[in-house]
Design a protein around this motif. Structure first.
Motif, short mmCIF file in Angstrom:
data_model
loop_
_atom_site.label_atom_id
_atom_site.label_comp_id
_atom_site.label_asym_id
_atom_site.label_seq_id
_atom_site.Cartn_x
_atom_site.Cartn_y
_atom_site.Cartn_z
N ALA A 38 13.85 26.87 63.19
CA ALA A 38 13.10 25.75 62.61
C ALA A 38 13.98 24.86 61.74
O ALA A 38 13.79 23.65 61.68
CB ALA A 38 11.93 26.29 61.79
N LEU A 39 14.97 25.45 61.10
CA LEU A 39 15.86 24.70 60.22
C LEU A 39 16.93 23.93 60.99
O LEU A 39 17.30 22.82 60.61
CB LEU A 39 16.54 25.64 59.22
N THR A 40 17.43 24.54 62.06
CA THR A 40 18.62 24.00 62.72
C THR A 40 18.41 23.56 64.17
O THR A 40 19.25 22.82 64.71
CB THR A 40 19.75 25.05 62.73
N GLY A 41 17.37 24.04 64.82
CA GLY A 41 17.17 23.77 66.23
C GLY A 41 17.96 24.72 67.12
O GLY A 41 17.92 24.61 68.35
N THR A 42 18.67 25.68 66.53
CA THR A 42 19.48 26.65 67.27
C THR A 42 18.78 28.00 67.29
O THR A 42 18.38 28.50 66.23
CB THR A 42 20.87 26.80 66.64
N HIS A 43 18.66 28.58 68.49
CA HIS A 43 18.13 29.94 68.59
C HIS A 43 19.32 30.89 68.63
O HIS A 43 20.12 30.88 69.57
CB HIS A 43 17.28 30.10 69.84
#
Length: 512
Positions: A38-43
């Protein structure tokens, strides 16, 4: 991940971002990975098994820009079986985010992860209550109260607590703003390093020659947390840069094996760069070395700066809530950087350490590793596996000590002195190096002005310099010479008592 073969493709920016490393901590299934997404867009879950099981097993990485900070995020596993992976990911952290699920509150790994972060000498961080959309406001208040009770007397006791939801994005913007505030606290005391590093980068961009790191910034050092091979490029190692700066084309040393290799390419979060420095995540493409030569726990460093050792003097502190005592000569599992080494502990000031107690000690390890003075570590019990405590390295290359004299006990405590002169003198006494040189004072005592300090120690008679040849000399602490003299006198007295009429003593017996 790919590496550009054209080194002229390095990205340049006019806006300087302060690079920092943040780690997550918390119980399994408390939403660490979802919050990072949610913070970075990276899973950050990349392994098929992680995606299948829905839990983090290995370390994951993401990047969050919060101008003027570039935050490298290390996502750690929350399951108790993967604490060793969590400890590997904790190395090099500048700040931490403790995560607690609103619908589950504080759990066992919440407590253990907090204890580990406390032992790693972190100064700042934030606390996030995830899944806030699943509970009523009254329940959130109870969870927050339980967290406040848990973090009392820790580095997070004054940390802000933010309720959020990765699903509904409630509180996500507030988490970002609070992280930016925590970054401002984290750079206190190290901002001059970043400013100097930026000035050096600008100087390098105007010069065709590569410049070595200045003493103020320290030598390059990075603990390896992952290694792999890419077709057409070869071996790649990743980690968090803990000190210094490295450029493409520089030589580095693989430790503890001591092999020198060349840096073929560099990336920071999948972006090709010309250099990486302290506080950044780095992927380093190395030339002329095979993947089978690397394991997690090894380090990449500037050549000749670190000496591996199996014996270290430490200041050891037991956890306040430790359920077991630590006996002298007990087996231990040392977590240092990304390394995990088995060995045993020798206590100097007492035979048993209880919860909350502190003692100077020596760690005798099965295999060599590298460290520097002041580096934090964590100790765990091998079986059953429990976190015992941790502390700081007081001497990373010590000779083995047995029964100590009163003078040696005083020198042992001097290793923790705030005075670099007192600390440096004590480190010379305990060093295991055959031909000790002033340059060792950085690794062994955290001293920057090594030559100047040695000169002061010679002038006040604490250290003696003995010429061995026109180009070599031996530096010795005066107590070392006193000990040698006392042993010689005892041998000579015993020989004279056994052979009172002889005029000469055989030299061979003195050399043994």
């Amino acid at each position: 991940m790919s590496f550009a073969k054209d080194n002229h493709s390095f990205q340049q920016t006019d806006v300087f971002m302060y690079p920092l490393i943040m780690g997550t901590a918390g119980h399994i299934d408390h939403g660490k990975t979802a919050l990072i997404h949610a913070l970075t867009g990276t899973h950050t879950d990349r392994l098929p098994e992680e995606k299948k099981r829905g839990i983090t097993i290995e370390l994951g990485y993401a990047q969050l820009e919060l101008a003027p900070f570039q935050l490298g995020i290390v996502d750690v596993p929350g399951h108790e079986k993967f604490v060793r992976q969590m400890l590997a990911g904790a190395t090099g952290m500048d700040l931490a985010m403790l995560i607690v699920a609103a619908d589950d509150s504080v759990k066992q790994q919440t407590i253990e992860h907090l204890d580990i972060l406390q032992m790693l000498n972190l100064k700042t961080g934030i606390i996030a209550i995830t899944k806030a959309d699943l509970v009523e406001p009254e329940w959130l208040e109870l969870v927050e109260a339980e967290i406040q009770e848990l973090v009392q007397d820790t580095f997070l006791q004054d940390a802000p607590i933010i309720s959020c939801s990765a699903k509904t994005r409630i509180g996500i913007d507030r988490v970002k703003q609070t992280l930016r505030d925590a970054c401002r606290q984290a750079i206190t005391g190290i901002a001059p390093f970043f400013d100097e590093a930026h000035e050096q980068e600008q100087a390098d961009s105007n010069s065709s020659e590569s410049n070595e790191s200045s003493p103020a910034r320290g030598f390059f050092r990075m603990a390896i947390d992952r290694s792999f091979s890419i077709a057409g490029y070869g071996t790649v190692v990743t980690g968090s840069v803990s000190s210094g700066r490295i450029n493409v084309g520089d030589s580095v040393e693989i430790l503890p094996i001591g092999k020198s290799v060349r840096v073929r390419g560099l990336q920071n979060h999948d972006q090709t760069v010309g250099s990486v420095s302290r506080g950044q995540r780095a992927a380093i493409n190395l030339a002329g070395v095979g993947l089978n030569e690397f394991t997690r726990g090894q380090e990449i460093a500037s050549p000749g700066k670190l000496l591996p050792s199996q014996i270290m003097i430490v200041k050891l502190e037991m956890l306040q809530r430790s359920q077991v005592s630590l006996k002298n000569r007990s087996p231990i599992r040392l977590h240092l950087g990304t390394d995990e080494i088995h060995g045993h502990v020798q206590l100097f000031q007492q035979d048993l350490l209880e919860a909350g107690e502190t003692s100077m000690a020596q760690l005798i390890l099965r295999t060599p590793t590298v460290a520097v003075w002041g580096q934090p570590f964590v100790l765990r019990q091998p079986s059953p596996v429990l976190t015992l405590g941790g502390g700081r390295i007081m001497h990373p290359c010590s000779r083995q000590l047995k029964k100590l004299t009163d003078t040696e006990l005083d020198l042992l405590l001097d290793l923790d002195s705030d005075s670099s002169q007192v600390r440096g003198a004590a480190s010379i006494y305990f060093s295991s190096r055959d031909l000790w040189q002033p340059e060792a004072l950085f690794q062994e005592a955290g001293v920057d002005d090594q030559a100047a300090l040695c000169q002061r120690l010679i002038e006040n008679g604490t250290v003696i310099s003995i010429p061995l040849s026109t180009s070599r000399q031996q530096w010795l602490h005066r107590h070392t010479l006193d000990n040698v003299a006392q042993r010689l006198i005892k041998v000579l007295e015993r020989w004279h008592q056994q052979h009172p009429l002889r005029f000469h003593h055989p030299r061979t017996s003195l050399e043994q």
